[in-house]
Design an enzyme around this catalytic site. Structure first.
Site, short mmCIF file in Angstrom:
data_model
loop_
_atom_site.label_atom_id
_atom_site.label_comp_id
_atom_site.label_asym_id
_atom_site.label_seq_id
_atom_site.Cartn_x
_atom_site.Cartn_y
_atom_site.Cartn_z
N CYS A 279 -1.22 -5.74 -6.85
CA CYS A 279 -0.04 -4.92 -7.15
C CYS A 279 1.04 -5.40 -6.18
O CYS A 279 0.97 -5.10 -4.99
CB CYS A 279 -0.30 -3.44 -6.97
SG CYS A 279 1.21 -2.46 -7.19
N CYS B 110 3.53 -2.25 -4.89
CA CYS B 110 3.05 -1.19 -3.99
C CYS B 110 1.54 -1.28 -3.83
O CYS B 110 1.04 -2.24 -3.25
CB CYS B 110 3.52 0.19 -4.43
SG CYS B 110 3.17 0.61 -6.13
N SER B 111 0.81 -0.32 -4.36
CA SER B 111 -0.64 -0.34 -4.16
C SER B 111 -1.34 0.20 -5.39
O SER B 111 -2.36 0.86 -5.28
CB SER B 111 -1.01 0.50 -2.94
OG SER B 111 -0.55 1.82 -3.12
N CYS B 112 -0.76 -0.05 -6.58
CA CYS B 112 -1.37 0.44 -7.82
C CYS B 112 -2.79 -0.12 -7.95
O CYS B 112 -3.00 -1.33 -7.78
CB CYS B 112 -0.53 0.04 -9.03
SG CYS B 112 1.06 0.87 -9.07
#
Lengths: 213, 105
Positions: A117, A120-122
């Site tokens: 991702c 971000c941190s999906c």
């Protein structure tokens, strides 16, 4: 730092054990504690529901997806359903996936999929739990889309030049899980034994499934 | 030429990828639980959260880490929509830091 309960204000909510009581209180933690206290005082949340949600979240582990992989390895019809609709296939194994959409990506000798991702941190948290530190690091997010073969080599995955590498960038509406290749020498193993061969990082494309010892 | 958002770091040069496992701290677990609950109760979407993070300065973003960004992004949203009073939150935070104790809530 104190973990006792000697403070004088009145309340009845439970205090869960803080396993980090031996660590210094940081500014981030203090900001969170202040937020939590205000949300509780304003009646927006209560401590019991926060703790209940912590416990639900702790049930989310990579083993859930490893069970799906093992089933897909032994049951071609299940694998077809997983590739068509991974969320529904998870539900067949009583795994509720709450992300908007989940796509399974099959690794083969010709194609290796890896997930990132960049923004971000999906991550499919309801399936795999919290992402590993490397996945949310800025270095992984930056480099995987530019030099995936080199990044994978650093993870110990040396792929033949003829194997195509596809990098999948997750987003708010779409998450991925990798179906790794079934290792040789696993014929006849039970589903639970097969699931034990699937490490977390294989479900992201940063590891191979293990071979039986 | 378009301007890149602070979070848009895909493809940028970067160093070694950290491989050490990091245990999720107790407050971080609670933070995730709180934002899970708030997302439904206050109907706040992931896109709104991202927008809040994207408004961080490059310097703030550069030194931030996952759970710090989550907290700061959510605080920004809660201040904006009036759920939490920013001054009261700052005062409460200062009080907690001054006491050095976690036993406040």
């Amino acid at each position: 730092m104190t973990a006792d309960h000697s403070h004088s204000h009145d309340h009845t909510h439970p205090h869960p054990v803080n396993e980090d009581d031996d660590m210094d209180l940081t500014e981030h933690e203090a900001k969170f504690l202040a937020l939590k206290a205000m949300l509780i005082e304003q009646g927006i949340l209560d401590a019991a529901e926060i703790q209940a949600r912590v416990e639900v979240n702790e049930l989310k582990t990579p083993h859930q997806a490893a069970r799906m992989v093992a089933r897909a390895w032994v049951d071609p019809a299940y694998k077809a359903r997983m590739m068509a609709d991974a969320k529904q296939a998870a539900l067949e194994l009583d795994i509720p996936v709450t992300e908007a959409a989940l796509v399974a990506l099959e690794n083969t000798p010709d194609l290796h999929n890896v997930i990132v991702c960049t923004l971000c941190s999906c991550y499919p948290r309801s399936l795999l739990g919290e992402p590993p530190a490397f996945y949310v690091s800025k270095a992984y997010r930056s480099r995987t889309v530019r030099e995936p073969r080199r990044v994978l080599r650093e993870f110990g995955l040396t792929l033949p030049e003829e194997t195509e590498i596809r990098v999948h960038d997750s987003n708010a509406d779409l998450r991925y899980v990798v179906l790794p290749q079934r290792p040789d020498g696993t014929e006849g193993l039970s589903e639970s034994d097969l699931a034990a061969l699937v490490p977390r990082d294989a479900l992201i494309g940063c590891a191979f499934a293990k071979t039986p010892s | 030429m378009s301007t890149r958002l602070v979070s848009d770091i895909g493809g940028k040069p970067a160093g070694d990828i950290p491989r050490e496992e990091r245990r999720q701290l107790f407050w971080e677990k609670q933070l995730i639980a709180v934002v899970n609950l708030l997302s439904s109760k206050l109907d706040i979407t992931l896109d709104e959260f991202r927008r809040a993070v994207e408004e961080m300065s490059e310097e703030e973003y550069g030194r931030s880490y996952l759970y710090g960004r989550r907290l700061d992004g959510w605080l920004r949203l809660l201040f904006e929509n009036g759920t939490i009073d920013a001054d009261a939150h700052a005062a409460r935070t200062a009080q907690i830091l001054a006491s050095g104790s976690r036993d406040h809530v």
